[in-house]
Design a protein around this motif. Sequence first.
Motif, PDB file in Angstrom:
ATOM      1  N   GLU A   1       0.865  -1.183   0.000  1.00  0.00           N
ATOM      2  CA  GLU A   1       0.000   0.000   0.000  1.00  0.00           C
ATOM      3  C   GLU A   1       0.898   1.228   0.000  1.00  0.00           C
ATOM      4  O   GLU A   1       1.731   1.385   0.907  1.00  0.00           O
ATOM      5  N   VAL A   2       0.729   2.052  -1.011  1.00  0.00           N
ATOM      6  CA  VAL A   2       1.529   3.281  -1.081  1.00  0.00           C
ATOM      7  C   VAL A   2       0.599   4.431  -1.463  1.00  0.00           C
ATOM      8  O   VAL A   2      -0.198   4.285  -2.397  1.00  0.00           O
ATOM      9  N   LEU A   3       0.689   5.530  -0.754  1.00  0.00           N
ATOM     10  CA  LEU A   3      -0.118   6.717  -1.051  1.00  0.00           C
ATOM     11  C   LEU A   3      -1.599   6.363  -1.210  1.00  0.00           C
ATOM     12  O   LEU A   3      -2.280   6.892  -2.091  1.00  0.00           O
ATOM     13  N   GLY A   4      -2.061   5.428  -0.398  1.00  0.00           N
ATOM     14  CA  GLY A   4      -3.485   5.091  -0.395  1.00  0.00           C
ATOM     15  C   GLY A   4      -3.927   4.138  -1.482  1.00  0.00           C
ATOM     16  O   GLY A   4      -5.125   3.911  -1.650  1.00  0.00           O
ATOM     17  N   HIS A   5      -2.982   3.577  -2.237  1.00  0.00           N
ATOM     18  CA  HIS A   5      -3.344   2.645  -3.299  1.00  0.00           C
ATOM     19  C   HIS A   5      -2.559   1.348  -3.167  1.00  0.00           C
ATOM     20  O   HIS A   5      -1.447   1.344  -2.637  1.00  0.00           O
ATOM     21  N   THR A   6      -3.146   0.269  -3.696  1.00  0.00           N
ATOM     22  CA  THR A   6      -2.437  -1.009  -3.693  1.00  0.00           C
ATOM     23  C   THR A   6      -1.605  -1.126  -4.967  1.00  0.00           C
ATOM     24  O   THR A   6      -2.142  -1.011  -6.072  1.00  0.00           O
ATOM     25  N   PHE A   7      -0.319  -1.350  -4.790  1.00  0.00           N
ATOM     26  CA  PHE A   7       0.594  -1.572  -5.915  1.00  0.00           C
ATOM     27  C   PHE A   7       0.927  -3.063  -5.914  1.00  0.00           C
ATOM     28  O   PHE A   7       1.603  -3.548  -4.998  1.00  0.00           O
ATOM     29  N   ALA A   8       0.450  -3.796  -6.912  1.00  0.00           N
ATOM     30  CA  ALA A   8       0.630  -5.257  -6.930  1.00  0.00           C
ATOM     31  C   ALA A   8       2.112  -5.613  -7.009  1.00  0.00           C
ATOM     32  O   ALA A   8       2.538  -6.656  -6.515  1.00  0.00           O
ATOM     33  N   ASN A   9       2.891  -4.789  -7.650  1.00  0.00           N
ATOM     34  CA  ASN A   9       4.350  -4.927  -7.615  1.00  0.00           C
ATOM     35  C   ASN A   9       4.941  -3.530  -7.784  1.00  0.00           C
ATOM     36  O   ASN A   9       4.257  -2.605  -8.236  1.00  0.00           O
ATOM     37  N   PRO A  10       6.213  -3.345  -7.416  1.00  0.00           N
ATOM     38  CA  PRO A  10       6.746  -1.978  -7.371  1.00  0.00           C
ATOM     39  C   PRO A  10       7.233  -1.438  -8.711  1.00  0.00           C
ATOM     40  O   PRO A  10       7.673  -0.280  -8.785  1.00  0.00           O
ATOM     41  N   VAL A  11       7.165  -2.246  -9.772  1.00  0.00           N
ATOM     42  CA  VAL A  11       7.792  -1.842 -11.043  1.00  0.00           C
ATOM     43  C   VAL A  11       6.815  -1.045 -11.899  1.00  0.00           C
ATOM     44  O   VAL A  11       5.785  -1.559 -12.354  1.00  0.00           O
ATOM     45  N   GLY A  12       7.144   0.221 -12.122  1.00  0.00           N
ATOM     46  CA  GLY A  12       6.270   1.095 -12.901  1.00  0.00           C
ATOM     47  C   GLY A  12       6.829   1.406 -14.277  1.00  0.00           C
ATOM     48  O   GLY A  12       8.036   1.299 -14.519  1.00  0.00           O
ATOM     49  N   LEU A  13       5.924   1.799 -15.177  1.00  0.00           N
ATOM     50  CA  LEU A  13       6.341   2.307 -16.487  1.00  0.00           C
ATOM     51  C   LEU A  13       6.688   3.785 -16.326  1.00  0.00           C
ATOM     52  O   LEU A  13       5.862   4.568 -15.865  1.00  0.00           O
ATOM     53  N   ALA A  14       7.912   4.150 -16.701  1.00  0.00           N
ATOM     54  CA  ALA A  14       8.354   5.542 -16.539  1.00  0.00           C
ATOM     55  C   ALA A  14       7.682   6.455 -17.566  1.00  0.00           C
ATOM     56  O   ALA A  14       7.203   6.004 -18.611  1.00  0.00           O
ATOM     57  N   ALA A  15       7.670   7.741 -17.276  1.00  0.00           N
ATOM     58  CA  ALA A  15       7.061   8.729 -18.164  1.00  0.00           C
ATOM     59  C   ALA A  15       7.750   8.746 -19.523  1.00  0.00           C
ATOM     60  O   ALA A  15       8.934   8.455 -19.644  1.00  0.00           O
ATOM     61  N   GLY A  16       6.976   9.099 -20.549  1.00  0.00           N
ATOM     62  CA  GLY A  16       7.533   9.297 -21.873  1.00  0.00           C
ATOM     63  C   GLY A  16       7.193   8.186 -22.849  1.00  0.00           C
ATOM     64  O   GLY A  16       7.203   8.407 -24.051  1.00  0.00           O
TER      65      GLY A  16
END
Length: 350
Positions: A43-58
Amino acid sequence: MALPAETAHSVVVSALRIVQATPVRRWLERGYRVADSGSLSQEVLGHTFANPVGLAAGFDKDGLVVPGMAALGFGWLEVGAVTPRPQRGNPRPRLFRYRKAESLENAMGFNNRGGDALSRQLARRHPAAAPLFVNLGKNRTTANERAVDDYLFLIERLSDRCDGFVLNVSSPNTPGLRDLQQDRTLGELVKRATAATAVPLLVKLSPDLAIDRARTIAARCVEAGAAGLILANTTTDYSLLPESRRMGGLSGRVLRERSVELLRGLAGDLFGRCLLVSVGGISSGRDAYARIRAGAHLVQLYTALVFQGPGLVKRIGRELAQLLSNDGFASIGEAAGADVAGRAGKGETT
Ligand SMILES: Cc1cc2nc3c(=O)[nH]c(=O)nc-3n(C[C@H](O)[C@H](O)[C@H](O)COP(=O)(O)O)c2cc1C
């Protein structure tokens, strides 16, 4: 012969747009699902993140492939940069691959369809399958003295359409943008931006700041209400890639060490006080794990996806879960900041 880099990117986005609207999307979701032993979810910033790997901007400037990229296993997505008015960006060619160095150089210059188009697009996409952040830029023709108006315009249009904002003051491809990183200017900008929305706001910094300057600036952002920092954008330190064309920002493997250094340089002050997101040269579970131990709860990538293809997120997830388990950590939260000196006694960020 390979397609020019930007053409290849457009082809991938067009194909994904078609595929995500068909039952093939479910097939992708099953095939690329990140194995979930539970340790990767947080749980981060009030949301569930199923895994920590995000798509970066651009990658997805106009929010066109949100379901498609979520189907590739990303735990969260950042779309944009968006600017208030549509703009074409810099003349082509403006994106270059350096295969041996697993690095890219881009001088895109915030090519995007503008705030109203993104708002319409995200009205159909939010809430998404994964937490969705929007990277905010200013138009090239907007003077820095008026930059705050651009950011506030976008925040007003998009607050109901996303789970978080990223204030981008660090792209090297809009002349003068990085000057907004002056700590007073930025503090004021962050204060006004956070006052204008209930959605959390992160600030994305340049890897070319000296560590001491970055510490001052970051502290100012947090005091002014930023929920966290994204470290970092592309670099213009061309000594990292001698064959570079010296016309844009470098990303990928050549940025890796610098990005880790910046995270380490800031985590001592900020771990436990705000969310730290690490991006720059991440291409394996080992890379992601090192960033987490160094103080990041979330990570992002772009360039490695170009060189390694769509199975990358699943592979990173598997490796990361294994590395956590090898070291006896039951969750990302337990491992986060393990290498930060003085971590003991600092509260959880999230
Ligand atoms: C073609 C391209 C376009 C990018 N556009 C943006 C952008 O619009 N806003 C932004 O904050 N970062 C942008 N970035 C930077 C990435 O989000 C990321 O910070 C950087 O590439 C380092 O991560 P990586 O090494 O995993 O690619 C862009 C990067 C690339 C390669």
